[in-house]
Design a protein around this motif. Structure first.
Motif, PDB file in Angstrom:
ATOM      1  N   ILE A  16       3.340  38.307  71.392  1.00  0.00           N
ATOM      2  CA  ILE A  16       4.614  37.583  71.381  1.00  0.00           C
ATOM      3  C   ILE A  16       5.544  38.237  72.396  1.00  0.00           C
ATOM      4  CG2 ILE A  16       6.634  36.964  70.003  1.00  0.00           C
ATOM      5  CD1 ILE A  16       4.785  36.913  67.551  1.00  0.00           C
ATOM      6  N   ILE A  17       6.061  37.437  73.314  1.00  0.00           N
ATOM      7  CA  ILE A  17       6.988  37.903  74.338  1.00  0.00           C
ATOM      8  C   ILE A  17       8.346  37.270  74.083  1.00  0.00           C
ATOM      9  CG2 ILE A  17       7.479  38.117  76.800  1.00  0.00           C
ATOM     10  CD1 ILE A  17       4.884  39.443  76.217  1.00  0.00           C
ATOM     11  N   ASP A  18       9.323  38.061  73.708  1.00  0.00           N
ATOM     12  CA  ASP A  18      10.681  37.579  73.455  1.00  0.00           C
ATOM     13  C   ASP A  18      10.692  36.364  72.531  1.00  0.00           C
ATOM     14  OD1 ASP A  18      13.425  37.868  73.708  1.00  0.00           O
ATOM     15  OD2 ASP A  18      13.549  36.553  75.457  1.00  0.00           O
ATOM     16  N   GLY A  19       9.915  36.461  71.459  1.00  0.00           N
ATOM     17  CA  GLY A  19       9.907  35.414  70.444  1.00  0.00           C
ATOM     18  C   GLY A  19       8.954  34.267  70.694  1.00  0.00           C
ATOM     19  N   VAL A  20       8.268  34.265  71.838  1.00  0.00           N
ATOM     20  CA  VAL A  20       7.359  33.172  72.179  1.00  0.00           C
ATOM     21  C   VAL A  20       5.920  33.681  72.142  1.00  0.00           C
ATOM     22  CG1 VAL A  20       6.685  31.500  73.928  1.00  0.00           C
ATOM     23  CG2 VAL A  20       9.099  32.081  73.633  1.00  0.00           C
ATOM     24  N   SER A  21       5.059  32.977  71.430  1.00  0.00           N
ATOM     25  CA  SER A  21       3.661  33.374  71.338  1.00  0.00           C
ATOM     26  C   SER A  21       2.923  33.043  72.625  1.00  0.00           C
ATOM     27  CB  SER A  21       2.977  32.661  70.167  1.00  0.00           C
ATOM     28  OG  SER A  21       1.578  32.897  70.199  1.00  0.00           O
ATOM     29  N   LEU A  22       2.318  34.058  73.209  1.00  0.00           N
ATOM     30  CA  LEU A  22       1.561  33.863  74.443  1.00  0.00           C
ATOM     31  C   LEU A  22       0.268  33.109  74.188  1.00  0.00           C
ATOM     32  CD1 LEU A  22       1.958  34.736  77.414  1.00  0.00           C
ATOM     33  CD2 LEU A  22       0.576  36.757  76.922  1.00  0.00           C
ATOM     34  N   THR A  23      -0.191  33.145  72.934  1.00  0.00           N
ATOM     35  CA  THR A  23      -1.496  32.566  72.603  1.00  0.00           C
ATOM     36  C   THR A  23      -1.410  31.198  71.935  1.00  0.00           C
ATOM     37  OG1 THR A  23      -1.413  33.967  70.628  1.00  0.00           O
ATOM     38  CG2 THR A  23      -2.726  34.755  72.466  1.00  0.00           C
ATOM     39  N   ALA A  24      -0.215  30.745  71.619  1.00  0.00           N
ATOM     40  CA  ALA A  24      -0.078  29.425  70.993  1.00  0.00           C
ATOM     41  C   ALA A  24      -0.415  28.332  72.000  1.00  0.00           C
ATOM     42  CB  ALA A  24       1.333  29.228  70.463  1.00  0.00           C
ATOM     43  N   LYS A  25      -1.121  27.300  71.553  1.00  0.00           N
ATOM     44  CA  LYS A  25      -1.555  26.231  72.455  1.00  0.00           C
ATOM     45  C   LYS A  25      -0.382  25.506  73.098  1.00  0.00           C
ATOM     46  CE  LYS A  25      -6.027  25.299  70.265  1.00  0.00           C
ATOM     47  NZ  LYS A  25      -6.879  24.297  69.593  1.00  0.00           N
ATOM     48  N   LYS A  26       0.748  25.406  72.391  1.00  0.00           N
ATOM     49  CA  LYS A  26       1.895  24.667  72.915  1.00  0.00           C
ATOM     50  C   LYS A  26       2.701  25.457  73.944  1.00  0.00           C
ATOM     51  CE  LYS A  26       4.969  26.193  69.169  1.00  0.00           C
ATOM     52  NZ  LYS A  26       5.825  25.779  68.048  1.00  0.00           N
ATOM     53  N   THR A  58      -3.049  41.300  79.937  1.00  0.00           N
ATOM     54  CA  THR A  58      -2.929  40.342  78.837  1.00  0.00           C
ATOM     55  C   THR A  58      -1.473  40.010  78.546  1.00  0.00           C
ATOM     56  OG1 THR A  58      -2.866  42.009  77.051  1.00  0.00           O
ATOM     57  CG2 THR A  58      -5.038  41.206  77.752  1.00  0.00           C
ATOM     58  N   LEU A  59      -0.555  40.884  78.948  1.00  0.00           N
ATOM     59  CA  LEU A  59       0.857  40.684  78.603  1.00  0.00           C
ATOM     60  C   LEU A  59       1.507  39.562  79.404  1.00  0.00           C
ATOM     61  CD1 LEU A  59       2.115  44.369  78.109  1.00  0.00           C
ATOM     62  CD2 LEU A  59       1.150  42.777  76.424  1.00  0.00           C
ATOM     63  N   ASN A  60       0.838  39.091  80.457  1.00  0.00           N
ATOM     64  CA  ASN A  60       1.337  37.884  81.124  1.00  0.00           C
ATOM     65  C   ASN A  60       0.216  36.863  81.335  1.00  0.00           C
ATOM     66  OD1 ASN A  60      -0.057  39.081  83.177  1.00  0.00           O
ATOM     67  ND2 ASN A  60       1.578  38.942  84.692  1.00  0.00           N
ATOM     68  N   ALA A  61      -0.804  36.991  80.472  1.00  0.00           N
ATOM     69  CA  ALA A  61      -1.901  36.011  80.418  1.00  0.00           C
ATOM     70  C   ALA A  61      -2.732  35.954  81.692  1.00  0.00           C
ATOM     71  CB  ALA A  61      -1.376  34.624  80.063  1.00  0.00           C
ATOM     72  N   VAL A 119      15.551  49.940  68.406  1.00  0.00           N
ATOM     73  CA  VAL A 119      14.363  49.203  67.972  1.00  0.00           C
ATOM     74  C   VAL A 119      14.675  47.712  68.013  1.00  0.00           C
ATOM     75  CG1 VAL A 119      12.708  48.841  66.112  1.00  0.00           C
ATOM     76  CG2 VAL A 119      13.621  51.130  66.543  1.00  0.00           C
ATOM     77  N   ASP A 120      14.272  47.089  69.096  1.00  0.00           N
ATOM     78  CA  ASP A 120      14.515  45.666  69.324  1.00  0.00           C
ATOM     79  C   ASP A 120      13.328  45.128  70.110  1.00  0.00           C
ATOM     80  OD1 ASP A 120      15.516  43.142  69.746  1.00  0.00           O
ATOM     81  OD2 ASP A 120      16.988  43.764  71.251  1.00  0.00           O
ATOM     82  N   PRO A 121      12.237  44.809  69.426  1.00  0.00           N
ATOM     83  CA  PRO A 121      10.995  44.472  70.135  1.00  0.00           C
ATOM     84  C   PRO A 121      11.131  43.220  71.001  1.00  0.00           C
ATOM     85  CG  PRO A 121      10.575  44.908  67.808  1.00  0.00           C
ATOM     86  CD  PRO A 121      12.062  44.802  67.971  1.00  0.00           C
ATOM     87  N   ILE A 122      10.760  43.352  72.261  1.00  0.00           N
ATOM     88  CA  ILE A 122      10.651  42.182  73.130  1.00  0.00           C
ATOM     89  C   ILE A 122       9.180  41.789  73.280  1.00  0.00           C
ATOM     90  CG2 ILE A 122      10.584  43.557  75.265  1.00  0.00           C
ATOM     91  CD1 ILE A 122      12.142  41.268  76.608  1.00  0.00           C
ATOM     92  N   VAL A 123       8.275  42.749  73.066  1.00  0.00           N
ATOM     93  CA  VAL A 123       6.839  42.487  73.096  1.00  0.00           C
ATOM     94  C   VAL A 123       6.232  42.971  71.789  1.00  0.00           C
ATOM     95  CG1 VAL A 123       4.645  42.969  74.251  1.00  0.00           C
ATOM     96  CG2 VAL A 123       6.731  42.731  75.611  1.00  0.00           C
TER      97      VAL A 123
END
Length: 250
Positions: A69-79, A56-59, A4-8
């Motif tokens: 969240i993909i590997d700790g990075v939010s796909l939906t964050a504006k930055k 949606t998993l790669n926008a 159990v090590d979520p990347i997505v």
């Protein structure tokens, strides 16, 4: 099964399409995770939202609400630099999307040089090694129009692998192939899974789903109806909708 090590991490995502004065809710509150080294197989009837979810998993598709969240990075964050994040998520489509005017080798070299900034020599070596891996090293100098559908799909897989993605998405990767070539591409996907590649796969190939998948996500009308281990799902579906689906396709 992976640890159990979520990347997505997908949390309550929704998506509605609007066209011709009508609305269609393609995704309706989807939540799930994909662990490193895991193969998540997404199945369900046509129009259930499977491909939309995968995109949606790669926008390639935006979402109206929720978070990914993909590997700790939010796909939906504006930055978030979506183009940068997308390089970490390989995708293989139903249709191959190869450059018709470039050779097989160049189809795999070019993205490496543009995206990964690799030298010609390094990119060529990676491409040659991957053509060996996918079983078509003898086709390096041919053009896509000279290849069968199965061979083109192998090139497309090699091209995605050349990016060293953290996860591979397969959207109906065998549905445009003739029956004789399907098995070889499924075997290649199974090989990648056995090597520990994290994968999310939309497919109608139930034997593959049962054999290679670590988890089945069964969708209908934009919702997750069941999410279970393959043998549990196929041998003992819990919902009436899943039972009906399996009766129709098995």
């Amino acid at each position: 099964m992976s640890a159990v090590d979520p990347i997505v991490i997908v949390d309550n995502i929704s998506k509605t399409f609007h066209a011709g004065g009508r609305s269609h809710r393609a995704l309706d509150g989807i939540s799930t995770t994909i662990n490193r080294g895991e193969v998540l197989v997404v199945i369900g009837p046509s129009g259930s939202g499977k491909s939309t979810f995968l995109r949606t998993l790669n926008a390639l598709e935006t979402i109206d609400s929720g978070s990914i969240i993909i590997d700790g990075v939010s796909l939906t964050a504006k930055k978030t630099n979506v183009d940068q994040l997308r390089t970490e998520v390989g995708m293989v489509f139903q249709h191959f999307n190869l450059f018709q005017h470039k050779s097989v080798l160049d189809n795999i070299i070019l993205p490496q040089k543009v995206v990964r900034r690799r030298s010609e020599a390094e990119a060529t070596k990676v491409a040659q090694d991957l053509l060996e891996k996918v079983g078509i090293p003898q086709l390096a100098d041919r053009y896509p129009s000279q290849l069968s559908g199965g061979q083109q799909q192998r090139v497309a897989i090699a091209r995605s692998l050349a990016m060293n993605p953290k996860i591979m998405l397969f959207d109906e990767a065998t549905s445009a192939l003739d029956p004789e070539t399907v098995e070889g591409v499924l075997e290649l996907m199974g090989q990648l899974a056995a090597e520990g590649m994290t994968m999310a796969v939309v497919t109608h190939e139930m034997q593959f789903a049962r054999k290679v998948g670590d988890r089945i996500l069964f969708m209908d009308n934009g919702k997750v109806v069941e999410e279970r281990k393959p043998n549990d799902f196929f041998d003992n579906p819990q919902s009436d909708r899943a039972k009906l689906f399996l009766e129709q396709i098995l």
